[in-house]
Design a protein around this motif. Structure first.
Motif, mmCIF file in Angstrom:
data_model
loop_
_atom_site.group_PDB
_atom_site.id
_atom_site.type_symbol
_atom_site.label_atom_id
_atom_site.label_comp_id
_atom_site.label_asym_id
_atom_site.label_seq_id
_atom_site.Cartn_x
_atom_site.Cartn_y
_atom_site.Cartn_z
ATOM 1 N N UNK A 99 -6.067 7.530 -3.000
ATOM 2 C CA UNK A 99 -5.207 8.136 -4.015
ATOM 3 C C UNK A 99 -4.132 7.162 -4.483
ATOM 4 N N UNK A 100 -3.609 6.408 -3.548
ATOM 5 C CA UNK A 100 -2.519 5.490 -3.885
ATOM 6 C C UNK A 100 -2.989 4.056 -4.099
ATOM 7 N N UNK A 101 -4.296 3.886 -4.213
ATOM 8 C CA UNK A 101 -4.895 2.567 -4.456
ATOM 9 C C UNK A 101 -4.326 1.558 -3.459
ATOM 10 N N UNK A 102 -4.359 1.939 -2.216
ATOM 11 C CA UNK A 102 -3.834 1.077 -1.152
ATOM 12 C C UNK A 102 -4.990 0.204 -0.657
ATOM 13 N N UNK A 103 -4.871 -1.096 -0.843
ATOM 14 C CA UNK A 103 -5.963 -2.017 -0.525
ATOM 15 C C UNK A 103 -5.533 -3.003 0.548
ATOM 16 N N UNK A 104 -6.531 -3.615 1.160
ATOM 17 C CA UNK A 104 -6.198 -4.695 2.080
ATOM 18 C C UNK A 104 -5.574 -5.834 1.279
ATOM 19 N N UNK A 105 -4.883 -6.706 1.949
ATOM 20 C CA UNK A 105 -4.063 -7.689 1.260
ATOM 21 C C UNK A 105 -4.858 -8.543 0.282
ATOM 22 N N UNK A 106 -6.064 -8.898 0.671
ATOM 23 C CA UNK A 106 -6.827 -9.798 -0.193
ATOM 24 C C UNK A 106 -7.749 -9.045 -1.142
ATOM 25 N N UNK A 107 -7.631 -7.740 -1.127
ATOM 26 C CA UNK A 107 -8.567 -6.949 -1.941
ATOM 27 C C UNK A 107 -8.050 -6.609 -3.310
ATOM 28 N N UNK A 108 -7.058 -7.349 -3.740
ATOM 29 C CA UNK A 108 -6.354 -6.994 -4.956
ATOM 30 C C UNK A 108 -7.001 -7.618 -6.181
ATOM 31 N N UNK A 109 -8.281 -7.466 -6.306
ATOM 32 C CA UNK A 109 -8.991 -8.070 -7.429
ATOM 33 C C UNK A 109 -8.645 -7.361 -8.736
ATOM 34 N N UNK A 110 -8.333 -8.145 -9.725
ATOM 35 C CA UNK A 110 -8.209 -7.608 -11.069
ATOM 36 C C UNK A 110 -7.095 -6.613 -11.268
ATOM 37 N N UNK A 111 -6.120 -6.582 -10.389
ATOM 38 C CA UNK A 111 -5.053 -5.610 -10.513
ATOM 39 C C UNK A 111 -3.895 -6.209 -11.293
ATOM 40 N N UNK A 112 -3.276 -5.352 -12.108
ATOM 41 C CA UNK A 112 -2.038 -5.804 -12.736
ATOM 42 C C UNK A 112 -0.978 -5.944 -11.660
ATOM 43 N N UNK A 113 -0.771 -4.923 -10.916
ATOM 44 C CA UNK A 113 0.064 -4.971 -9.715
ATOM 45 C C UNK A 113 -0.643 -4.114 -8.699
ATOM 46 N N UNK A 114 -0.392 -4.391 -7.479
ATOM 47 C CA UNK A 114 -1.088 -3.626 -6.450
ATOM 48 C C UNK A 114 -0.692 -2.148 -6.541
ATOM 49 N N UNK A 115 -1.646 -1.309 -6.212
ATOM 50 C CA UNK A 115 -1.341 0.106 -6.179
ATOM 51 C C UNK A 115 -1.320 0.776 -7.527
ATOM 52 N N UNK A 116 -2.016 0.231 -8.502
ATOM 53 C CA UNK A 116 -2.000 0.865 -9.818
ATOM 54 C C UNK A 116 -3.322 1.515 -10.168
ATOM 55 N N UNK A 117 -4.387 0.843 -9.918
ATOM 56 C CA UNK A 117 -5.671 1.404 -10.306
ATOM 57 C C UNK A 117 -6.802 0.641 -9.642
ATOM 58 N N UNK A 118 -7.900 1.326 -9.479
ATOM 59 C CA UNK A 118 -9.124 0.656 -9.075
ATOM 60 C C UNK A 118 -9.775 0.063 -10.324
ATOM 61 N N UNK A 119 -10.381 -1.082 -10.163
ATOM 62 C CA UNK A 119 -11.084 -1.692 -11.285
ATOM 63 C C UNK A 119 -12.594 -1.567 -11.134
ATOM 64 N N UNK A 120 -13.029 -1.095 -9.983
ATOM 65 C CA UNK A 120 -14.456 -0.924 -9.740
ATOM 66 C C UNK A 120 -14.613 0.065 -8.598
#
Lengths: 227, 785
Positions: free
Chosen positions: B679-700
């Protein structure tokens, strides 16, 4: 003094001569005839205006109501084979009856899906039918009563209502089981109460040349949910 | 005098009567006019309010048309889109607000609460469990301009918010998770997971299959016992969703099927069969031109270097060009194996040069393979894993007598059944001293396999030519093949090791000793260099137990040291999930040996920001879904958008929808954490592919592999991913526009509302016959009559 004297003089005058009476009578009749004619013209014009207003008001209400119902028409959902309520134009000799599924403001227990239908009876009355169930036949829709069903009088003095439903490919059909039509052309022949009172069995063989007292209204409704 | 006086009085009376009559008439007429005018005015204002509400709908539709074009990458969520700049497929960093603007102001002239209390039972119109949900008014002036504040020039105002229908549970598709249906089947999303629906979910699903729900609240009227449950969940439910089903460059994805029946509505699929109902397991049933075409498409996609998630390179940076070529071939092989009812599909043997694939005809013999760049498809088949040679001291007229030993490996997880199977072995044996001359290439006796994982075979009295006198040749050179049946027609080849003619496995030849060589990952047995010598064993002994070293490849991405990457579906069962692509063996055909490597759908799949993560491959295809009842012009309904967070400052939440997606796929213990992370788009540290900023949206949807408690759980997490990733999306194609229009007058500094119209309009981004997207209004529902 002058008035007293004049009064005395007048009271002492003789009656009008027959000629004077005749002349005055003729003038009175002429004036009466002119007045009557004017009144007749006014009356006719008022009646025509009133009849036209009545027809136009009816047309506006009818088109407004049907258009809003058509606007909510729900499209096909493939996989079920066909629309639960196919869009139908049931053609008759005089008027077309219409039936389709639509979305109405949601009711907690009945939902928002409804079947609506329109038909003109032999007494020139246009009815709107509605049920929250899926009905694919107008006779069933109108025959059922109670519950969520109702059949209400929408307008009187409707000579005929005809509809031409056009598919995306330009063809006209009377039943659309898989997709909604793109447009529906509605033609409404409306009379006023006086006309129908005088001619209760009025028929209009040529809608393009309606008799006095009957007016033709046309509108085209586009389906927002057309394929 | 008296008479005249009476006459004057009569005139007065008559005059007064006429005046009174006239006054009555005038007053009556005036009142009638006022009523008519008032009725006409408010009728006009009603129409005007309707037009203003329509402006809100058109405004929202225009926002979609502006951003959801084919020349930019975008992802959707309730009330907002994120899109790349036009003409680019970069990360979607541009925020597009799909509303007239959220406001916390309670001033009625600033905004309108779309979640207002209805007149019945205190229900709210939008989200029964939510709070006020207010959006700014846009004031429309007489000259057509828009302003934020009213003025005497204002004729009305509108406000709107657009909901992404894919963040709701689709009533027409959801049911409950079962093990009998494919993981990609949308009924795996649990309708019963929504509060209060567990007891009626099955009945609702059954009703949907009989007659699909065709309006948002159609289901409410079907059964009175459903009313309360459905009504209270209406913010989480919809009757219509469609996933955009596009790859990152907005091309339609191909469905992983060879069956036209699994690709309805003209959607792209692997149409590699010559005849529609052909058996994809048979080479003779395949259309070689189409095979080459689909290989080329896959290859070109795999090697693109402009992925929105990581720009710079494609999969060739990880797996090398040969590896990517083999992957493009193996995608075809996987779905052939899935769609064919044959226990052992005939593997494709093809020459792969760049984007070109030439399917080799092997009908006249194994040795016709003419060149390098040859690949054999990885499919459900036995593989040659060990080979050995015993050389006795005996000789005959031809030379030394040898015994050929071997071992085949057929993983139980290939779902080939338990056998026994009968195969023919084809062997080509030469000696180093014999200059590589072939001593036998005839079919040898059949081998029985009992389906326990590996099988030994032994062929005795094999001789090598004594073209040179003693001493014994230094090496025996072996090339092997397995055939489904004996015969000259070798279209039924199952395995060849090594694959390239002229290359053979080298075994040291010593009398009274058995020399063995083995290959760690049998999928790599086609390359001579992958065969390694085992210690010589005294005497003529059977092969040692095959014991692959799963951790032989230590670099990333790698398997976790198990046979999880060894999998093929039950014959004829079709591709079950887009997550099945995780079984693709990426070490095959690689420029370096990479045994047991497969696509890794787990966290930290790569730390290179210029190389696409493995899960990016999931965005290129889609698993087949039967069209039983799915509505719409394509069959992508029912998928749940992971970007379910409503960020417009309300307490409205779609956590229940995500719960419906993950329930029964994730353990109860970790489910709350997983839901919170997603829900909060909480990803592992290196999983931030294609994000504007972390925690905003999934891109895939594949980015679930980067979610803690999923992607960091090894193969267990990947197993969960296979269950849910086909049911998830980040790009919805259907939106509800909630729009309110008010016809107003601004009098003496006050806003006077003369008419209001509130509508919910469902807008769909659909495709025409040429595949070009267009926007259509699917449903027009008046919230206020």
């Amino acid at each position: 003094m002058f008035s007293m004297r004049a009064s005395v003089v007048r009271t002492g005058e003789r009656a009008f001569t027959i000629l004077e009476l005749l002349v005055s009578a003729v003038i009175f009749v002429i004036m009466l005839a002119l007045l009557g004619s004017v009144i007749m013209h006014f009356n006719t014009a008022w009646r025509q205006g009133d009849a036209q207003k009545e027809r136009r008001q009816n047309a506006r209400v009818i088109f407004d109501t049907i258009s809003r119902d058509l606007q909510g028409a729900v499209p096909t959902l493939p996989g079920t084979g066909a629309n639960r309520v196919p869009f139908q134009v049931q053609q008759t000799n005089n008027s077309d009856a219409l039936l389709w599924g639509t979305s109405l403001p949601a009711n907690r227990t009945r939902g928002d899906f409804a079947t609506v239908g329109y038909f003109v009876d032999s007494q020139n009355r246009l009815y709107r039918c509605q049920t929250n169930a899926a009905e694919s036949d107008l006779d069933t829709l109108t025959a059922s009563a109670g519950g969520s069903n109702f059949t209400g009088l929408l307008a009187e003095n409707v000579v005929s209502l005809t509809a031409t439903a056009v598919a995306r490919d330009g063809s006209t059909n009377t039943i659309f089981t898989t997709n909604l039509p793109v447009t529906v052309d509605l033609t409404l022949l409306l009379a006023d109460w006086r006309t129908l009172k005088q001619k209760p069995n009025l028929t209009v063989p040529d809608p393009s040349n309606p008799p006095v007292g009957v007016q033709v209204f046309r509108t085209r409704v586009e389906f927002p949910a057309a394929p | 005098m008296k008479i005249r006086s009476q006459q004057r009085g009569a005139a007065l009376v008559v005059t007064l009567a006429i005046i009174i009559l006239a006054v009555v008439l005038v007053v009556g007429l005036t009142m009638a006019m006022r009523m008519e005018r008032s009725a006409s005015f408010y009728n006009l204002e009603r129409v005007r309010a309707e037009a203003l509400a329509r402006i809100g709908v058109d405004y929202g539709k225009a926002l979609l048309m502006e951003t959801m074009t084919n020349n930019r990458f975008w992802v959707s969520s309730p009330g907002r889109l994120r899109a790349s700049a036009a003409g680019t497929f970069d990360a979607p960093t541009n925020l597009v607000t799909l509303s007239s603007g959220f406001t916390t102001s309670t001033n009625a002239n600033d905004g309108v609460n779309l979640n207002r209390l209805s007149l019945t039972a205190g229900d709210r119109t939008l989200d029964p469990g939510g709070s006020d949900f207010s959006f700014r008014w846009v004031y429309v002036n007489k000259d057509g301009t828009y302003t934020n504040v009213p003025s005497t020039n204002t004729l009305g105002r509108f406000a709107f918010w657009m909901d992404d229908e894919s963040t709701r549970v689709d009533l027409n598709t959801a049911d409950q998770r079962t093990s009998t249906l494919p993981a990609a089947y949308p009924s795996q999303i649990s309708l019963g997971a929504l509060p209060g629906l567990s007891g009626i979910a099955n009945d609702i699903a059954l009703a949907a299959q009989t007659n699909a729900f065709i309006t948002p609240y159609d289901a409410l009227g079907r059964d009175s016992s459903w009313t309360n449950g459905l009504f209270s969940n209406r913010f989480f439910l919809t009757h219509y969703t469609q996933d955009a089903d596009l790859n990152p460059w907005n091309e339609r994805r191909r469905i992983l099927t060879t069956r036209l029946t699994n690709a309805p509505q003209g959607r792209g699929y692997f149409d590699i069969l010559s005849a529609t109902n052909g058996n994809p397991g048979l080479l003779s049933a395949l259309n070689t031109n189409q095979l080459a075409n689909h290989y080329r498409i896959s290859y070109n996609l795999f090697t693109r270097n402009d992925w929105p998630y990581a720009k710079g390179s494609g999969f060739q940076a990880k797996f090398g060009i040969p590896g990517v070529q083999q992957m493009a071939l193996d995608v075809i092989e996987y779905l052939r194996a899935a769609d064919s009812a044959n226990t052992f599909p005939e593997p494709l043997v093809a020459q792969l040069v760049g984007t070109n694939m030439t399917v080799m005809s092997v009908g006249t013999g194994i040795n016709i393979i003419p060149t390098n760049n040859i690949a054999i498809g990885t499919t459900r088949r036995p593989m040659i894993s060990q080979v050995g040679m015993y050389c006795s001291t005996n000789t005959n007229a031809l030379g030394f007598v040898e015994t050929l030993h071997g071992q085949l490996y057929l993983p139980p997880s290939y779902n080939a059944g338990t056998g026994p199977f009968n195969w023919q072995l084809w062997a080509e044996i030469a000696s180093s001293s014999g200059g590589g001359s072939v001593v036998t290439n005839a079919a040898l006796p059949s081998i029985t396999f009992n389906g326990t994982g590996f099988a030994d075979f032994m062929v005795t009295n094999v001789t090598i030519p004594a073209t040179l006198p003693a001493p014994i040749p230094t090496n025996s050179m072996v090339r092997l093949a397995i055939l489904k049946t004996a015969g000259a027609n070798v279209e039924n080849i199952l395995d060849v090791a090594p694959l390239v003619p002229g290359q053979r496995i080298s075994l040291p030849t010593t009398t009274n000793t058995t020399a063995y060589a083995w290959v760690n990952d049998p999928r790599l047995n086609k390359v001579t260099n992958n065969w390694m010598a085992l210690p010589n064993l005294p005497g003529d002994v059977a092969p040692p137990v095959y014991s692959p070293n799963y951790s032989a490849f230590a670099g990333t991405p790698a398997s976790d040291g198990s046979t999880n990457s060894l999998y093929f579906p039950v014959p004829g069962s079709g591709v079950q999930s887009i997550g099945d692509l995780g079984y693709l063996a990426t070490g095959v055909g690689s420029t370096t040996n990479a045994p047991w490597r497969s696509l890794r759908l787990q966290a930290n799949s790569s730390t290179a920001t210029n190389i696409p993560p493995d899960w990016a491959l999931l965005d290129l295809f889609y698993a087949p879904v039967p069209i039983r009842f799915l509505p719409g012009i394509n069959v992508t309904a029912g998928r749940v958008n992971l970007n379910a967070l409503i960020t417009d400052g309300t307490n409205a939440s779609r956590a229940n929808v995500l719960n419906a997606l993950f329930t029964n796929a994730v353990s109860d213990a970790t489910l709350p954490t997983v839901l919170s992370n997603v829900m909060n788009v909480r990803l592992v540290a290196s999983g931030n592919y294609g994000q504007a900023t972390n925690g905003t949206n999934f891109v895939s949807a594949g980015q679930l592999a980067e979610v803690p408690e999923l992607g960091d759980q090894g193969e267990a997490g990947e197993a969960i991913l296979r269950k849910v990733v086909s049911l998830a999306t980040v790009r919805g194609n259907v939106f509800s526009v909630y729009s309110v229009g008010q016809a107003i007058q601004f009098v003496n500094g006050r806003v006077v509302v003369n008419g209001e119209k509130s509508v919910r309009v469902i807008v769909e981004r659909a495709f025409d016959n040429s595949g070009t997207p267009f926007f259509r209004i699917l449903l027009w529902n008046e919230i206020s009559p």
